[in-house]
Design an enzyme around this catalytic site. Structure first.
Site, PDB file in Angstrom:
ATOM      1  N   SER A   1      69.809  39.493  24.191  1.00  0.00           N
ATOM      2  CA  SER A   1      70.079  38.112  23.774  1.00  0.00           C
ATOM      3  C   SER A   1      69.876  37.138  24.926  1.00  0.00           C
ATOM      4  O   SER A   1      69.911  37.497  26.098  1.00  0.00           O
ATOM      5  CB  SER A   1      71.511  37.985  23.267  1.00  0.00           C
ATOM      6  OG  SER A   1      71.784  38.973  22.307  1.00  0.00           O
TER       7      SER A   1
HETATM    8  N1  SAH Z   1      73.937  43.019  22.533  1.00  0.00           N
HETATM    9  C1  SAH Z   1      72.595  43.413  22.867  1.00  0.00           C
HETATM   10  C2  SAH Z   1      71.532  42.754  22.021  1.00  0.00           C
HETATM   11  C3  SAH Z   1      71.637  43.158  20.603  1.00  0.00           C
HETATM   12  S1  SAH Z   1      70.142  43.197  19.677  1.00  0.00           S
HETATM   13  C4  SAH Z   1      72.296  43.206  24.353  1.00  0.00           C
HETATM   14  O1  SAH Z   1      73.165  42.715  25.073  1.00  0.00           O
HETATM   15  O2  SAH Z   1      71.207  43.581  24.788  1.00  0.00           O
HETATM   16  C5  SAH Z   1      70.867  43.895  18.235  1.00  0.00           C
HETATM   17  C6  SAH Z   1      71.053  45.388  18.280  1.00  0.00           C
HETATM   18  O3  SAH Z   1      71.813  45.750  17.140  1.00  0.00           O
HETATM   19  C7  SAH Z   1      69.751  46.155  18.222  1.00  0.00           C
HETATM   20  O4  SAH Z   1      69.666  47.032  19.293  1.00  0.00           O
HETATM   21  C8  SAH Z   1      69.852  46.898  16.888  1.00  0.00           C
HETATM   22  O5  SAH Z   1      69.258  48.176  16.922  1.00  0.00           O
HETATM   23  C9  SAH Z   1      71.364  47.007  16.714  1.00  0.00           C
HETATM   24  N2  SAH Z   1      71.816  47.222  15.337  1.00  0.00           N
HETATM   25  C10 SAH Z   1      71.310  46.683  14.197  1.00  0.00           C
HETATM   26  N3  SAH Z   1      72.014  47.109  13.131  1.00  0.00           N
HETATM   27  C11 SAH Z   1      72.986  47.929  13.609  1.00  0.00           C
HETATM   28  C12 SAH Z   1      74.017  48.702  12.989  1.00  0.00           C
HETATM   29  N4  SAH Z   1      74.205  48.725  11.654  1.00  0.00           N
HETATM   30  N5  SAH Z   1      74.837  49.423  13.785  1.00  0.00           N
HETATM   31  C13 SAH Z   1      74.660  49.441  15.128  1.00  0.00           C
HETATM   32  N6  SAH Z   1      73.693  48.744  15.765  1.00  0.00           N
HETATM   33  C14 SAH Z   1      72.867  47.998  15.015  1.00  0.00           C
END
Ligand code: SAH
Length: 216
Positions: free
Chosen positions: A63
């Protein structure tokens, strides 16, 4: 050497966050302390302190720093808190959270991302973070409830079962809205009679998808 004409990137990074309204000193300090360049892809290291989201493995993103700082500030973290993050991604947000609370459980549906994030967090000495491969829509009962929950992938709505994992007076923040478009950050507070809901700012996150990813 830093000088007045060429201030170090990290100082500009901090100034940018302040200018955009981040005022919590503890949040600003951890944003300065945690090396974002270790969480981006090696080819993007030069851009690590620009205020922008960047691509990571598995088609996901780390992000934008402002959004990380803003969500962290809005969580009103205390040192005693147990925190759940859904969407580990690079592990950067988890590292930020870990410095401001007691314990972080972060859940990621891609094993590759979870493994890489775990390694980075270990290397940085973030020993109060557990990285779990799993589905944020289906959190095992055994992990208990949380003082704070941060969702970092877009949900069309906040599942009741997730809100129910908040402790009394707990706070949940999630991007809510269409999966490919603009979402609104929603802040839920658990009260004696139910939940208080407030809308914060518009954001764009990758979608939260159900189930553990079948590809690695
Ligand atoms: N917080 C992260 C960025 C998140 S991007 C950072 O600091 O880098 C969103 C992430 O959520 C992605 O890696 C995606 O694979 C994950 N994601 C999406 N749906 C999800 C779910 N149901 N359970 C767990 N992770 C999930």
């Amino acid at each position: 050497m830093p000088d007045a004409k060429n201030p170090p990137r990290k100082m500009m990074f901090q100034l940018g966050l302040r200018r955009r309204g981040i005022s919590d000193q503890a949040v600003l300090r951890v944003m300065e302390d945690v090396p974002r360049e270790l969480f981006v892809e090696p080819a993007d290291r030069d851009d690590a302190y620009r205020d922008t989201a960047l691509g990571i493995a598995c088609g996901q993103t780390i992000s934008q720093p402002f959004v990380v700082a803003y969500m962290t500030e809005q969580l009103s973290l205390q040192k005693s808190h147990h925190v759940l993050e859904i969407g580990t991604g690079s592990g950067y947000q988890a590292a930020i959270l870990s410095r401001l609370c007691k314990w972080v459980l972060t859940i990621e549906r891609y094993r590759t991302l979870a493994d890489r994030a775990r390694k980075r967090l270990e290397d940085l000495g973030c020993d109060n973070v557990e990285v779990m491969v799993g589905d944020g829509f289906d959190i095992p009962a055994g992990v208990g409830n949380f003082d704070r929950i941060l969702v970092t992938a877009a949900m069309e709505q906040i599942p009741d079962a997730l809100a129910e994992r908040l402790e009394p007076e707990g706070v949940l923040i999630a991007p809510v809205g269409p999966q490919h478009g603009v979402q609104t950050l929603v802040r839920l507070v658990r009260t004696e009679s139910g939940f208080e809901r407030r809308e914060l700012v518009d954001v764009r996150f990758v979608p939260a998808l159900p189930g553990i990813a079948r590809e690695l």
